[in-house]
Design an enzyme around this catalytic site. Sequence first.
Site, PDB file in Angstrom:
ATOM      1  N   CYS A   1      -0.392   4.083   2.195  1.00 59.42           N
ATOM      2  CA  CYS A   1      -0.103   3.868   3.623  1.00 59.42           C
ATOM      3  C   CYS A   1       1.372   4.142   3.929  1.00 59.42           C
ATOM      4  O   CYS A   1       1.695   4.769   4.933  1.00 59.42           O
ATOM      5  CB  CYS A   1      -0.392   2.418   4.029  1.00 59.42           C
ATOM      6  N   ASP A   2       2.257   3.634   3.099  1.00 56.33           N
ATOM      7  CA  ASP A   2       3.676   3.569   3.477  1.00 56.33           C
ATOM      8  C   ASP A   2       4.601   4.416   2.610  1.00 56.33           C
ATOM      9  O   ASP A   2       5.797   4.510   2.905  1.00 56.33           O
ATOM     10  CB  ASP A   2       4.145   2.100   3.427  1.00 56.33           C
TER      11      ASP A   2
ATOM     12  N   CYS B   1       0.830  -1.212   0.000  1.00 61.26           N
ATOM     13  CA  CYS B   1       0.000   0.000   0.000  1.00 61.26           C
ATOM     14  C   CYS B   1       0.861   1.257   0.000  1.00 61.26           C
ATOM     15  O   CYS B   1       1.403   1.641   1.041  1.00 61.26           O
ATOM     16  CB  CYS B   1      -0.929  -0.025   1.211  1.00 61.26           C
TER      17      CYS B   1
END
Length: 310
Positions: free
Chosen positions: A138-139, A135
């Site tokens: 997300c990261d 993701c």
Amino acid sequence: MSEEAEKVLVIGSGIAGLTAAIYTARANLNPLVLEGDEPGGQLSLTSEVENYPGFVEGINGFDLVQNMRQQAERFGARYEGGRVERIEPGAPHSVVLDDGRTIKAHAVVIATGATARWPGLPREREYIGHGVSTCATCDGAFYRGLKVAVIGGGDSALEEALFLTRFATEVHLIHRRDTLRASKIMQQRAFDEPKVKFHWNTVVESFVGEPEEGLRGLKLKDVATGAEEQLDVDGLFIAIGHIPNTQFVEGVLALDDQGYLNESVVTHVPGIFAAGDVRDHVYRQAVTAAGMGCQAALEAERWLGASALG
Ligand code: NAP
């Protein structure tokens, strides 16, 4: 109402399911949550979550899920392990598990999510949170000023690659063929972005660096020529698709051609509700999953009230 039927059964314990559990528990509906094979869902596999509203410094994905689990438990949610084999709609519905048990429930919230497809590389799961992610939203921000790679040739891979150009100095797109599956517009955007470097006909064979020290690079192989090379990167994003966990509702609820639930939060079957990534291949965010879990819970509560079951 039969004695043994649950008022609310939540299938799945990711963000959507746990939010549905918090809301239905607070509404005194005493929900039972079936945790499934991957308790906590995809978020429990990510490291730091920096975009969930309310956490100035971010929060560890596993901790966020645990907090939500305890929050629901505080209001009376109960948890059981179990994998659903099929649902037989009825009044109440029968939820048949693969261990032979059947749970009867008047309202069922399906929040079984989608599982990221993994390429099957040696020790790949050990690198989660140590350089390998599924993701970018997300990261991605952890890779500011660093080099990253993305595996995949579909819209997700290009979307992730383009998003990562905001942070990374170079984004290497590794695709197993010489043409992309992604839509033409996404292809053009990626071709126009100088930070995105394409590696055609190429597969990742293994990781360089130990998981505990973090990823240092990738061993690549050109499947057309057999040539091998090492690519030094700090992060790898896997974007080769997701598999929605909907097999158990085939024939009961509508699925799209990729297997996602093609139903709104209130499905066409009275008393069955759906929330989270199991019906969303577009946004796939913790906060959108939470929002849908809330909607499903409020709809379930309303439906039980209207049916004089709540
Ligand atoms: P996808 O379209 O199925 O693409 C998966 C990609 O991963 C393909 O290029 C495939 O290669 C590759 N792949 C699959 N297994 C692999 C493996 N084991 N090793 C290496 N590569 C592998 O999946 P997606 O990109 O997640 O998209 C899913 C759906 O959502 C699509 O309909 C897409 O259009 C849609 N979507 C839309 C948007 C948008 O409109 N903004 C954004 C994201 C997703 P091959 O090409 O060789 O099969």
